[in-house]
Scaffold this motif. Sequence first.
Motif, PDB file in Angstrom:
ATOM      1  N   TYR A 197       0.856  -1.189   0.000  1.00 43.70           N
ATOM      2  CA  TYR A 197       0.000   0.000   0.000  1.00 43.70           C
ATOM      3  C   TYR A 197       0.888   1.233   0.000  1.00 43.70           C
ATOM      4  N   ASP A 233       0.692   5.704  -0.911  1.00 44.70           N
ATOM      5  CA  ASP A 233      -0.068   6.848  -1.386  1.00 44.70           C
ATOM      6  C   ASP A 233       0.683   8.127  -1.067  1.00 44.70           C
ATOM      7  N   ASP A 243      -4.124  10.034   6.477  1.00 42.21           N
ATOM      8  CA  ASP A 243      -4.473   8.940   5.570  1.00 42.21           C
ATOM      9  C   ASP A 243      -5.350   7.919   6.308  1.00 42.21           C
ATOM     10  N   ASN A 263      -7.049   5.442   5.140  1.00 35.98           N
ATOM     11  CA  ASN A 263      -6.870   4.083   4.628  1.00 35.98           C
ATOM     12  C   ASN A 263      -5.681   3.397   5.293  1.00 35.98           C
ATOM     13  N   ALA A 269      -6.838   2.344   8.818  1.00 35.60           N
ATOM     14  CA  ALA A 269      -7.724   1.187   8.771  1.00 35.60           C
ATOM     15  C   ALA A 269      -6.948  -0.085   8.445  1.00 35.60           C
ATOM     16  N   LEU A 270      -6.017   0.010   7.507  1.00 31.50           N
ATOM     17  CA  LEU A 270      -5.206  -1.141   7.126  1.00 31.50           C
ATOM     18  C   LEU A 270      -4.393  -1.651   8.306  1.00 31.50           C
TER      19      LEU A 270
END
Length: 263
Positions: A58, A60, A67, A69, A72-73
Amino acid sequence: MCRWAAYIGAPIFMDGLVSSPGHSLVHQSRAASECKTALNGDGVGVAWYGDRPEPGLYRDVYPAWSDPNLMALCRTVKSHAFMAHVRATTGSATSRNNCHPFACGRWSFMHNGQVGGFDRFRRLADMGVSDALYAQRRGATDSELLFLYAIEEGLDDAPEAAMVTAHARLEAMSRTDGTTPHLRSSAAWMDGNRLFVLRYSTDHIAPTVYYRRRPDDLGWFVVSEPPEPGQAGWIELPAGHLAAFTDAGVIITPMSYAVAAAA
């Protein structure tokens, strides 16, 4: 300069290193304490290993602190081997392809540092990658090129010597066509079973690397900065040395010895 963190051992949730501690990697993305710039907001990435040989990836361009995401990851993924990175660019564009970690086959790699004057000889450096491997070149960073050089130098067969040789190749180009400091590097690479770390500089300023055994002896943490202020047990990796972490323990060797042993 960037900040990074890595883990290998019994599976844990990634937020235990990346986002939950008081001085976690996410905290370091806006308040690093042991590098030239406190802000590392030019992207974020995580590589982790599960049931397959190849890592999940992942990346970004968002700052780690904003971030959702990433949060959550890391809250939901448990892994026995992972690495995470927050980026402060030294010149290349802020883009997903320039974010760390990089992955190829079963290997993942991340880097903190710089190659002096890289923009002056980037085209020449790119030509040092074979046509077969150059398709893996997605971005424009010196870090990704270090990784590709190491793969070509035999990362699968001699993971320490290959990475040292890759560093030596870029250092030689900087000495010929670049500027000082010719090379500063703290690098980490893993294949899901082993974690390797390198700390090196051509001057007296080598990026920091610390490591620590889990209190229950079931794993290793390796970081740019300890994730809890004042936490005991962290050992600083000496400059000019490599560390190899496995379930059996850690082996520290001088970089020069790694090349000689593989010869």
